[in-house]
Design a protein around this motif. Structure first.
Motif, PDB file in Angstrom:
ATOM      1  N   MET A   1     -21.929  39.019  10.346  1.00 58.99           N
ATOM      2  CA  MET A   1     -22.464  39.680  11.189  1.00 58.99           C
ATOM      3  C   MET A   1     -21.674  40.919  11.219  1.00 58.99           C
ATOM      4  O   MET A   1     -20.313  40.901  11.478  1.00 58.99           O
ATOM      5  CB  MET A   1     -22.542  39.187  12.563  1.00 58.99           C
ATOM      6  N   GLU A   3     -19.744  43.918  13.216  1.00 55.09           N
ATOM      7  CA  GLU A   3     -19.087  44.181  14.564  1.00 55.09           C
ATOM      8  C   GLU A   3     -18.563  45.413  14.320  1.00 55.09           C
ATOM      9  O   GLU A   3     -18.094  46.034  13.658  1.00 55.09           O
ATOM     10  CB  GLU A   3     -18.240  43.077  14.735  1.00 55.09           C
ATOM     11  N   TRP A  19     -18.325  50.773  12.426  1.00 57.01           N
ATOM     12  CA  TRP A  19     -18.734  49.473  12.075  1.00 57.01           C
ATOM     13  C   TRP A  19     -17.729  48.756  11.031  1.00 57.01           C
ATOM     14  O   TRP A  19     -17.462  49.298  10.201  1.00 57.01           O
ATOM     15  CB  TRP A  19     -20.130  49.223  11.758  1.00 57.01           C
ATOM     16  N   TYR A  71     -20.105  40.297  22.241  1.00 57.70           N
ATOM     17  CA  TYR A  71     -21.068  40.855  21.560  1.00 57.70           C
ATOM     18  C   TYR A  71     -22.197  41.918  22.127  1.00 57.70           C
ATOM     19  O   TYR A  71     -23.141  42.286  21.396  1.00 57.70           O
ATOM     20  CB  TYR A  71     -22.186  39.685  21.721  1.00 57.70           C
ATOM     21  N   SER A  87     -26.684  44.411  22.738  1.00 60.45           N
ATOM     22  CA  SER A  87     -26.047  43.878  21.823  1.00 60.45           C
ATOM     23  C   SER A  87     -25.666  44.628  20.422  1.00 60.45           C
ATOM     24  O   SER A  87     -26.441  45.658  20.252  1.00 60.45           O
ATOM     25  CB  SER A  87     -26.784  42.603  21.150  1.00 60.45           C
ATOM     26  N   TYR A  88     -24.591  44.270  19.903  1.00 55.04           N
ATOM     27  CA  TYR A  88     -24.169  44.911  18.840  1.00 55.04           C
ATOM     28  C   TYR A  88     -25.218  44.932  17.681  1.00 55.04           C
ATOM     29  O   TYR A  88     -25.261  45.981  17.128  1.00 55.04           O
ATOM     30  CB  TYR A  88     -22.882  44.327  18.398  1.00 55.04           C
ATOM     31  N   LYS A  89     -25.790  43.875  17.680  1.00 56.91           N
ATOM     32  CA  LYS A  89     -26.949  43.912  16.599  1.00 56.91           C
ATOM     33  C   LYS A  89     -28.124  44.980  16.967  1.00 56.91           C
ATOM     34  O   LYS A  89     -28.424  45.701  16.141  1.00 56.91           O
ATOM     35  CB  LYS A  89     -27.516  42.595  16.512  1.00 56.91           C
ATOM     36  N   TYR A  90     -28.407  44.913  18.220  1.00 62.23           N
ATOM     37  CA  TYR A  90     -29.475  45.922  18.621  1.00 62.23           C
ATOM     38  C   TYR A  90     -29.000  47.397  18.208  1.00 62.23           C
ATOM     39  O   TYR A  90     -29.620  48.050  18.014  1.00 62.23           O
ATOM     40  CB  TYR A  90     -29.840  45.623  20.248  1.00 62.23           C
ATOM     41  N   ARG A  92     -26.694  48.516  16.136  1.00 66.71           N
ATOM     42  CA  ARG A  92     -26.758  48.640  14.659  1.00 66.71           C
ATOM     43  C   ARG A  92     -28.503  49.042  14.340  1.00 66.71           C
ATOM     44  O   ARG A  92     -28.520  50.026  13.573  1.00 66.71           O
ATOM     45  CB  ARG A  92     -26.224  47.717  14.022  1.00 66.71           C
ATOM     46  N   GLU A  93     -29.160  48.171  14.806  1.00 61.60           N
ATOM     47  CA  GLU A  93     -30.494  48.282  14.568  1.00 61.60           C
ATOM     48  C   GLU A  93     -31.258  49.703  14.830  1.00 61.60           C
ATOM     49  O   GLU A  93     -31.730  50.313  14.047  1.00 61.60           O
ATOM     50  CB  GLU A  93     -31.331  47.278  15.094  1.00 61.60           C
TER      51      GLU A  93
END
Length: 97
Positions: A1, A3, A19, A71, A87-90, A92-93
């Protein structure tokens, strides 16, 4: 993942995230506020965005930026909104859109 390796507050209204894959993105407070993922901005049952993007001022700033565990980030915006957990995922998206 992926980060963040570094989170830099560029100004009251801008944030850069570097990132783990070497990419770097600049985020604006107004941009983040318009895509807030909280239940007050998105219908929890349908996923439909209830916040109208045009209702967010372009000159919005961050009053405070907080880290949520390992996170996510939480933003306290100058319009008083502070319930979104990004969230870090969000993050980045939305940067890649």
């Amino acid at each position: 993942m992926l980060e963040p390796t570094q989170i830099i507050e560029e100004s009251d209204a801008e944030l850069t995230i570097e990132w783990s894959d070497g990419e770097s993105f600049l985020y604006h407070a107004s941009q983040l506020r318009r895509v807030c993922p909280c239940a007050g901005c998105v219908n929890e049952w349908t996923g439909e965005r209830t916040l109208k993007p045009e209702s967010v001022a372009d000159d919005l700033i961050f009053n405070k930026i907080g880290i949520v565990g390992r996170y996510a980030l939480n933003f306290n915006f100058s319009d008083g909104h502070e319930t979104g957990i990004f969230s870090y995922k969000y993050l980045r998206e939305i940067a890649e859109k």
